[in-house]
Design a protein around this motif. Structure first.
Motif, PDB file in Angstrom:
ATOM      1  N   TYR A 524       0.827  -1.247   0.154  1.00 50.18           N
ATOM      2  CA  TYR A 524      -0.051   0.001   0.048  1.00 50.18           C
ATOM      3  C   TYR A 524       0.716   1.346  -0.228  1.00 50.18           C
ATOM      4  N   GLU A 525       1.937   1.140   0.829  1.00 52.47           N
ATOM      5  CA  GLU A 525       2.833   2.211   0.584  1.00 52.47           C
ATOM      6  C   GLU A 525       3.347   2.847  -0.760  1.00 52.47           C
ATOM      7  N   LYS A 526       3.429   1.701  -1.660  1.00 49.95           N
ATOM      8  CA  LYS A 526       3.978   2.085  -2.902  1.00 49.95           C
ATOM      9  C   LYS A 526       3.032   2.188  -3.958  1.00 49.95           C
ATOM     10  N   LEU A 527       2.104   1.353  -3.881  1.00 53.49           N
ATOM     11  CA  LEU A 527       0.790   1.479  -4.856  1.00 53.49           C
ATOM     12  C   LEU A 527      -0.596   1.352  -4.411  1.00 53.49           C
ATOM     13  N   LYS A 528      -1.524   2.371  -4.741  1.00 51.71           N
ATOM     14  CA  LYS A 528      -2.745   2.372  -3.859  1.00 51.71           C
ATOM     15  C   LYS A 528      -3.961   1.789  -4.746  1.00 51.71           C
ATOM     16  N   ILE A 529      -3.762   2.097  -6.178  1.00 51.03           N
ATOM     17  CA  ILE A 529      -5.049   1.848  -6.953  1.00 51.03           C
ATOM     18  C   ILE A 529      -4.632   1.284  -8.193  1.00 51.03           C
ATOM     19  N   LEU A 530      -5.129   0.218  -8.962  1.00 55.30           N
ATOM     20  CA  LEU A 530      -4.698  -0.237 -10.128  1.00 55.30           C
ATOM     21  C   LEU A 530      -6.130  -0.289 -11.236  1.00 55.30           C
ATOM     22  N   ASP A 531      -6.007  -0.160 -12.399  1.00 56.08           N
ATOM     23  CA  ASP A 531      -7.014  -0.321 -13.207  1.00 56.08           C
ATOM     24  C   ASP A 531      -6.805  -1.523 -14.255  1.00 56.08           C
ATOM     25  N   VAL A 532      -7.504  -2.443 -14.301  1.00 56.64           N
ATOM     26  CA  VAL A 532      -7.396  -3.512 -15.220  1.00 56.64           C
ATOM     27  C   VAL A 532      -8.627  -3.626 -16.242  1.00 56.64           C
ATOM     28  N   ILE A 533      -8.214  -4.073 -17.453  1.00 56.97           N
ATOM     29  CA  ILE A 533      -9.526  -4.053 -18.636  1.00 56.97           C
ATOM     30  C   ILE A 533      -9.549  -5.339 -18.902  1.00 56.97           C
ATOM     31  N   VAL A 534     -10.875  -6.047 -18.625  1.00 53.67           N
ATOM     32  CA  VAL A 534     -11.045  -7.376 -19.061  1.00 53.67           C
ATOM     33  C   VAL A 534     -11.871  -7.699 -20.061  1.00 53.67           C
ATOM     34  N   GLN A 535     -11.530  -8.318 -21.058  1.00 55.40           N
ATOM     35  CA  GLN A 535     -12.474  -8.872 -22.044  1.00 55.40           C
ATOM     36  C   GLN A 535     -13.314  -9.936 -22.105  1.00 55.40           C
ATOM     37  N   ALA A 536     -14.179 -10.098 -22.461  1.00 54.13           N
ATOM     38  CA  ALA A 536     -15.012 -11.297 -22.748  1.00 54.13           C
ATOM     39  C   ALA A 536     -15.517 -11.352 -24.100  1.00 54.13           C
ATOM     40  N   LYS A 537     -15.070 -12.764 -24.689  1.00 53.23           N
ATOM     41  CA  LYS A 537     -15.305 -12.881 -26.138  1.00 53.23           C
ATOM     42  C   LYS A 537     -15.819 -14.152 -26.190  1.00 53.23           C
ATOM     43  N   ASP A 538     -16.780 -14.135 -27.000  1.00 51.49           N
ATOM     44  CA  ASP A 538     -17.680 -15.517 -27.399  1.00 51.49           C
ATOM     45  C   ASP A 538     -16.829 -16.296 -28.654  1.00 51.49           C
ATOM     46  N   HIS A 539     -17.320 -17.553 -28.807  1.00 51.08           N
ATOM     47  CA  HIS A 539     -16.847 -18.560 -29.678  1.00 51.08           C
ATOM     48  C   HIS A 539     -17.489 -18.498 -31.037  1.00 51.08           C
ATOM     49  N   GLY A 540     -18.207 -17.451 -31.431  1.00 56.79           N
ATOM     50  CA  GLY A 540     -18.901 -17.326 -32.656  1.00 56.79           C
ATOM     51  C   GLY A 540     -18.247 -17.179 -33.548  1.00 56.79           C
ATOM     52  N   SER A 541     -18.645 -16.975 -35.049  1.00 56.31           N
ATOM     53  CA  SER A 541     -17.942 -16.848 -36.247  1.00 56.31           C
ATOM     54  C   SER A 541     -18.842 -15.969 -37.102  1.00 56.31           C
ATOM     55  N   PRO A 542     -18.374 -14.659 -37.177  1.00 59.90           N
ATOM     56  CA  PRO A 542     -17.163 -14.087 -36.343  1.00 59.90           C
ATOM     57  C   PRO A 542     -17.420 -13.893 -35.043  1.00 59.90           C
ATOM     58  N   SER A 543     -16.112 -13.928 -34.054  1.00 61.21           N
ATOM     59  CA  SER A 543     -16.500 -13.643 -32.829  1.00 61.21           C
ATOM     60  C   SER A 543     -16.756 -12.200 -32.350  1.00 61.21           C
ATOM     61  N   LEU A 544     -17.363 -11.879 -31.446  1.00 65.49           N
ATOM     62  CA  LEU A 544     -17.732 -10.417 -30.530  1.00 65.49           C
ATOM     63  C   LEU A 544     -17.532 -10.572 -29.289  1.00 65.49           C
ATOM     64  N   SER A 545     -17.176  -9.144 -28.834  1.00 68.24           N
ATOM     65  CA  SER A 545     -16.730  -9.175 -27.605  1.00 68.24           C
ATOM     66  C   SER A 545     -16.907  -8.044 -27.092  1.00 68.24           C
ATOM     67  N   SER A 546     -16.734  -7.802 -25.769  1.00 66.81           N
ATOM     68  CA  SER A 546     -16.834  -6.331 -24.967  1.00 66.81           C
ATOM     69  C   SER A 546     -15.982  -6.304 -23.776  1.00 66.81           C
ATOM     70  N   ASN A 547     -15.552  -5.149 -23.320  1.00 67.24           N
ATOM     71  CA  ASN A 547     -14.670  -4.848 -22.215  1.00 67.24           C
ATOM     72  C   ASN A 547     -15.046  -4.492 -20.986  1.00 67.24           C
ATOM     73  N   ALA A 548     -14.933  -4.599 -19.966  1.00 62.30           N
ATOM     74  CA  ALA A 548     -15.174  -3.894 -18.587  1.00 62.30           C
ATOM     75  C   ALA A 548     -14.042  -3.638 -17.665  1.00 62.30           C
ATOM     76  N   THR A 549     -13.972  -2.538 -16.959  1.00 61.10           N
ATOM     77  CA  THR A 549     -12.871  -2.120 -16.254  1.00 61.10           C
ATOM     78  C   THR A 549     -13.024  -2.489 -14.647  1.00 61.10           C
ATOM     79  N   VAL A 550     -12.058  -2.984 -14.195  1.00 64.32           N
ATOM     80  CA  VAL A 550     -12.093  -3.483 -12.963  1.00 64.32           C
ATOM     81  C   VAL A 550     -10.876  -2.541 -11.989  1.00 64.32           C
TER      82      VAL A 550
END
Length: 865
Positions: A524-550
């Motif tokens: 905590y004394e060095k790093l207090k917050i991080l932002d991570v982007i997660v992607q969900a991708k389906d198995h269709g053809s062609p595949s589609l995806s969307s993102n969310a921030t954690v």
């Protein structure tokens, strides 16, 4: 002669045509004969060759086997076109004890769709041993029984048929009994025990014999039961039934209480030995007792359970009549009840092939499913009609023998109806008619046109620092309104960077369930917050995806123990302080100062006196760390006092450290008093003019500091545009370094002027340092200057900047009266200081709690005299 030749030719041609017709009929009925209990994979025959199919057509036309029984005992080897066993077959389970066991199958091929009838004859093998229902049978025989008396024994049951069925019985060697085997009209062999010599109860009251049943298989199988004979006394006439076998019939819908037949027996004995009661035979199966009951007094056999012709069409069981003599004698007879069939079974709809999903562009007439209809009833009760509602774009196409095909009747539109639930109604011809409705689901296939959607666009995750690497932190979830592969999701981290480091170095995500794991431990004394982007991708053809921030927030833990600032470690393991023996109660001996690198409650510090030579002499302030005398020093007190002071934080678990202070009590030592006016009076009595000069000098310094304070206060007020801020901004002070985070507080206490320095580096909490000196202090750790204006004060800050770490410089000026002592280092509660937040917002606000003190980054102090 010519006419005779023509007639012979016609007869020959007619015979040939008749032979060809018979040959076609035989070709349409394919029958194989196999023994039961064959291993899986055993080849029955080359069905492709027998159906006149090429080997390539087996796979291309999807040759498969369907069974009316619902179980798939056989399958087709598409590579060789052979009919193979896919499940072990128990002939007794399929056909009970029928002499012939035929298993009807249907061979189905497509393109075009054709159906062939196949029969498998299952031959019996000797895989069952004869079994007695009871392992022990008890016979009560009077000792007066004459030789030649016969006693019916339990018949063994063998599910096998033919030569493998039950053949004979044997009896263990004995002196009184022999075995006689009687064959019933239905062919069943019943063992009877024949008394060969008279019994003597006094010599041997109990006889135990072993009855063995043998079948005709090779090798022979056998089963045994114990015959326990209890010898009883006299009552020498047994009841006799009027008939050896009673026959009756009953409707399968007969209600409970209906009388089926009445049995009757007589006994030649008189009195109690001639009174008879009726019972089921001792070996009567439980399924008979669940359906019928016998009135013990009247001999009426009535219905008590539900009859079902389809489950059991007839019942055969033994009955006995017992008298009340001693010993009791009994007579035996058998009863055969025929159950008359009624229309009590609704038709059964069987899907020969499950409905397959249909593309919305399928052509009219596409086969969706194959359907078979069965009715367990017989005659008119078993004739069935099959229909579906007219509102569906499908129709039933009859094949043969109650077989139908469900085919498309019009063009499908998935956007209008993604699936259909079709109700198929089967109605029989009985009276009253019975019907069955079965719903089958037909799905219409579509394309991948929906992207995954997270449950929320962003997530907040809270992690304690010093977490274990690899621990599960959080799970994200997304949904896809598509189906099958188009709805299967894979989670991944978007290739982004956190503090110039790839996000994958900090976290790992399970691609299947979206669970996020930590890859490292956080501070905590060095790093207090991080932002991570997660992607969900389906198995269709062609595949589609969307993102969310954690958003990952690091929470502080109490992982730093308090660090002692004063007394400093460079002074040695113990601090040496002096005090006069004339010190009164409340005298300030020294002050211990410490800092905690944690934040919040974890950084709140308290002090206590852990050990002391004389605990009644000293006390430590819980919050400030001031060491004072609790009473006046007496002549009896030791001149050397050692104090062990414990410093604890407010975290969980508590972190602590200790410091040792050695106090030397001297008789001739005098310390400057805190009250300047009292001290100046004493000095004036002793030194006269020197004291006067000193007073004048101190008064000048006080006046100069007050003027400097008011000048800074005026500038602060102008810079804040009329607000109540007590801050001097960087732009107004003239200080040139914008990369410092240091606060300088100018304080005054009568003749004493002092500066308080607050600062810290970028990765730690803010630090607060108070500097207090009396005019006669022995310490020289500070630079003494004599500023004449605010500019001189700014130059002082520039001098300090050379040794301080990079941060943002801020300083404050305030007027307050501290409790200064000659020790030179003292930290006041923040409740007496103005906060940095107040400076930023252009106002003065008070903070609660106590200041965190640290030596990090501090290289010197400045005191204005």
């Amino acid at each position: 002669f010519i006419m005779m030749r023509k007639m012979r030719r016609k007869w020959w041609i007619a015979g040939l045509l008749q032979a060809l017709a018979v040959w076609n009929i035989i070709e349409a009925q394919i029958r194989y004969t196999i023994p039961e209990e064959l291993n899986e994979g055993t080849v029955v025959g080359n069905i492709a060759k027998d159906l006149d199919l090429k080997l390539s057509e087996v796979f291309e036309r999807n040759l498969r086997i369907a069974s009316e029984s619902g179980k798939q005992y056989f399958g087709v080897d598409s590579a060789k076109g052979e009919l193979v066993v896919s499940e072990r077959i128990d002939r007794e389970t399929l056909c009970s004890q029928s002499a012939t066991c035929l298993l009807p199958l249907e061979a189905i091929v497509e393109n075009p769709l054709q159906l062939y009838r196949v029969e498998i004859e299952i031959q019996d093998i000797n895989d069952n041993s004869p079994v007695f229902q009871n392992k022990e049978n008890i016979l009560n025989i009077a000792e007066s029984t004459a030789p030649g008396a016969r006693f019916r024994l339990e018949a063994a049951q063998d599910p096998d048929v033919g030569s493998n069925s039950l053949r004979t019985y044997t009896l263990s060697k004995n002196e009184h009994f022999v075995l006689d085997i009687k064959t019933e009209t239905d062919g069943m062999k019943v063992p009877e025990l024949v008394l060969e010599s008279s019994l003597d109860r006094e010599k041997q009251p109990v006889h135990k014999l072993i009855l063995t049943a043998l079948d005709g298989g090779d090798p022979v199988r056998s089963g045994t039961t114990l015959i326990k004979i209890i010898v009883e006394d006299i009552n020498d006439n047994e009841p006799q039934f009027e008939l050896q076998t009673y026959k009756a019939s009953v409707q399968e819908s007969a209600a409970a209480g209906v009388t089926v037949v009445t049995i009757k027996a007589t006994d030649l004995d008189e009195g109690i030995n001639g009174e008879i009661q009726y019972y089921f035979g001792v070996h009567t199966p439980d399924q008979v007792k669940e359906v019928f009951s016998v009135n013990p007094d009247s001999g009426e056999i009535t219905v008590i359970g539900k009859l079902d012709h389809e489950a059991t069409s007839s019942y055969t069981f033994d009955v006995c009549a017992k008298d009340k003599g001693q010993p009791k004698l009994e007579g035996h007879s058998s009863v055969q009840v025929l159950v008359i069939d009624e229309n009590d079974n609704p038709p059964e709809i069987i899907l020969t092939s499950l409905p397959n999903p249909v593309p919305e562009n399928a052509s009219v007439g596409t086969v969706v499913a194959l359907i078979n209809v069965l009715d367990l009833d017989s005659g008119e009760n078993g004739k069935v009609d099959l229909k579906i509602p007219p509102k569906f774009p499908f129709k039933l196409k009859p094949s043969f023998d109650n077989h139908y095909s469900l085919v498309t009747e019009s063009v499908l539109d998935r956007e209008s109806n993604p699936e259909y639930n079709i109700d198929i109604t089967a109605t029989d011809s009985g009276s009253p008619t019975l019907k069955t409705v079965k719903t089958i689901n037909v799905k219409v296939l579509d394309v991948n046109d929906n992207a995954p959607v997270f449950s929320q666009p962003s997530y907040n995750v809270y992690i304690k620092e010093n977490n274990v690497a690899g621990a599960s932190l959080f799970s994200v979830a997304a949904l896809d309104s598509d189906v099958d592969k188009n709805a299967m999701l894979t989670y991944s981290l978007v290739d982004s960077k956190v503090n110039q480091v790839p996000a994958s170095s900090y976290f790992y995500i399970n691609s299947e369930n979206g669970t996020i794991y930590s890859m490292s431990s956080f501070d905590y004394e060095k790093l207090k917050i991080l932002d991570v982007i997660v992607q969900a991708k389906d198995h269709g053809s062609p595949s589609l995806s969307s993102n969310a921030t954690v958003h990952v927030f690091i929470l502080d833990q109490n992982d730093n123990a308090p660090a002692v600032i004063y007394p400093s470690a460079v002074m040695g393991s113990a601090s040496h302080q002096r005090m006069p023996r004339s010190a009164k109660a409340g005298h300030l001996v020294t002050k211990v100062t410490a800092v905690d690198a944690d934040s919040g409650h974890n950084a709140w510090i308290s002090y206590r006196l852990a050990e002391a030579v004389d605990a009644s002499l000293f006390s430590v302030n819980l919050h400030t760390g001031e060491v004072r005398t609790k009473r006046s020093v007496s002549e009896q007190d030791d001149s050397s006092q050692r104090l062990l002071i414990e410093i604890k934080d407010n975290g969980e678990p508590v972190q602590s450290t200790t410091v040792t202070v050695d106090v030397l009590i001297e008789d001739g030592f005098h310390e400057p008093v805190s009250d300047y006016r009292k001290k100046s009076a004493e000095v004036s009595k002793k030194s006269g003019k020197i004291t006067l000069y000193l007073i004048i000098s101190l008064a000048s310094v006080s006046l100069l500091c007050l003027m400097t304070f008011f000048i800074l206060l005026v500038k602060c007020a102008r810079g804040s545009r009329g607000s109540s801020s007590c801050c001097i901004r960087r732009s107004e002070s003239g200080y040139k370094n914008p990369n410092r985070n240091l606060q300088i507080q100018l304080n005054t206490d009568g003749p004493i002027k002092y500066v308080e320095v607050l600062g810290g580096d970028m990765m730690s909490q803010s630090q607060s340092f108070g500097s207090y000196l009396s005019p006669m202090s022995e310490f020289s750790d500070f630079t003494l200057v004599k500023p004449s204006s605010t500019t001189d004060f700014t130059d002082t800050l520039n001098v300090l900047d050379a040794s301080l770490p990079d941060s943002t410089w801020k300083f404050e000026s305030q007027h307050r009266v501290p409790h200064w002592r000659r020790t030179g280092i003292y930290s006041l509660p923040l409740s007496q200081q103005y906060s940095d937040e107040g400076c930023r917002e252009g106002r003065c606000s008070l903070c609660t709690g106590y200041s965190a003190v640290s030596s990090t980054g501090i290289r010197g102090f400045t005191v204005l005299k």
